[in-house]
Enzyme design. Structure first.
Site, PDB file in Angstrom:
ATOM      1  CG  HIS A   1      -6.660  -5.045 149.022  1.00  0.00           C
ATOM      2  ND1 HIS A   1      -6.228  -4.091 149.906  1.00  0.00           N
ATOM      3  CD2 HIS A   1      -5.685  -5.995 149.000  1.00  0.00           C
ATOM      4  CE1 HIS A   1      -5.045  -4.439 150.406  1.00  0.00           C
ATOM      5  NE2 HIS A   1      -4.696  -5.590 149.866  1.00  0.00           N
TER       6      HIS A   1
ATOM      7  CG  HIS B   1     -12.303  -0.609 142.277  1.00  0.00           C
ATOM      8  ND1 HIS B   1     -11.178  -0.676 143.075  1.00  0.00           N
ATOM      9  CD2 HIS B   1     -12.052  -1.395 141.198  1.00  0.00           C
ATOM     10  CE1 HIS B   1     -10.283  -1.469 142.498  1.00  0.00           C
ATOM     11  NE2 HIS B   1     -10.785  -1.915 141.362  1.00  0.00           N
TER      12      HIS B   1
ATOM     13  CG  HIS C   1     -11.799  -2.358 136.958  1.00  0.00           C
ATOM     14  ND1 HIS C   1     -10.865  -1.919 137.872  1.00  0.00           N
ATOM     15  CD2 HIS C   1     -12.431  -1.251 136.482  1.00  0.00           C
ATOM     16  CE1 HIS C   1     -10.939  -0.599 137.952  1.00  0.00           C
ATOM     17  NE2 HIS C   1     -11.879  -0.172 137.125  1.00  0.00           N
TER      18      HIS C   1
END
Length: 288
Positions: free
Chosen positions: A85, A116, A139
């Site tokens: 992911h 991301h 993050h």
């Protein structure tokens, strides 16, 4: 530190078999993308990410009464993971943040860093600023070690989790992230991990004088999308080079040798959740 978050558990031990993914940009949601069916928290009112509307954010001078103080230390033997992911850095050092808007005398320990990014430079960040997306967002995920004994225990609890987010723009090479981007070629497939000898999380923070940030209450942006997450988003982006972001774009979301569904190129990217409604939340700003 309670080293309880293993490579496979992701955030939710025992739910590894629940398959979730991201909607392909410009396409209708495909089966399995509806996270709320598998993870009820994803249907909550206070979800993340959101669009940050700079005109509507409320300036709160009290945020500057006590400076937000990251006390990060160099991490030895950090683990970098492609979990299918995202790319993650699991830290083993006692890096903490205190002060600012956080509860007084509470310490939040940095557990991991997640990235991301978009397949193209005009998209990739999870949060947007005045509806503008950045090519990447990172993050820094912390949990409150004053109140809890593990990350899992801190999830979905008041004052349990803090995520410091930084937008990333394209420009000159980021020297601090070089330790990561140099090993991504060894992590091409899902499930690959690499131990790197040294990583300094301080390099991911803006200059200490750049204290401008937004803060709001939201959720994890990946399943199980638990709420009660405090978000601090720095106004000033980090800069990485085009070559560095291309290293992220070469990662794959599948196991080596896996058969891919038709129309899926298996490349990891566009791994951002769409922005969620603000509902009745207030975004506060530490700057005017």
């Amino acid at each position: 530190m309670a080293d309880s978050m293993t490579e496979e558990s992701d955030y939710y031990p025992g739910k590894d078999d629940l398959d979730w993914g991201y909607q392909e940009v410009g396409k209708e949601p495909k089966e399995g993308v509806e996270w709320g069916l598998l993870f009820p928290d994803a249907n909550g009112e206070y979800q993340s990410p959101i669009n940050l509307n700079s005109r509507e954010a409320r300036y709160d001078p009290s945020l500057l009464d006590v400076g937000l103080t990251p006390n990060y230390v160099v991490c030895r033997d950090c683990e970098v993971i492609n979990d299918g992911h995202t790319a993650r850095i699991i830290l083993r050092s006692k890096s903490v943040v205190t002060g600012g808007p956080l509860p007084r005398d509470h310490e939040y320990e940095l557990h991991e860093v997640r990235f991301h990014w978009g397949k193209e430079n005009q998209r990739g960040s999870e949060h947007t600023v005045n509806f503008k997306a950045f090519p990447m967002e990172l993050h820094l995920i912390h949990w409150n070690t004053t109140l809890f004994n593990s990350v899992e225990e801190a999830l979905a609890k008041k004052n349990g989790v803090l995520i410091i987010a930084l937008f990333v723009q394209i420009g000159k090479e980021h020297l601090g992230l070089k330790a990561i981007t140099e090993v991504l070629q060894d992590l091409q497939y899902k499930g690959k991990t690499k131990i790197i000898p040294c990583f300094n999380p301080n390099t991911l923070l803006p200059d200490p004088l750049l204290r401008d940030y937004w803060i709001y209450e939201g959720s994890l942006t990946t399943p199980p999308c638990s709420e009660n997450v405090t978000w601090i988003l720095y106004r000033y982006p980090l800069t990485i080079s085009q070559l560095q972001i291309e290293e992220f774009r070469r990662l794959r979301s599948h196991l080596k040798g896996a058969e891919l569904p038709e129309g899926n190129d298996g490349m990891l990217g566009d791994n951002f959740r769409p922005t969620q409604p603000l509902s009745d939340r207030t975004v506060r700003a530490a700057f005017q």
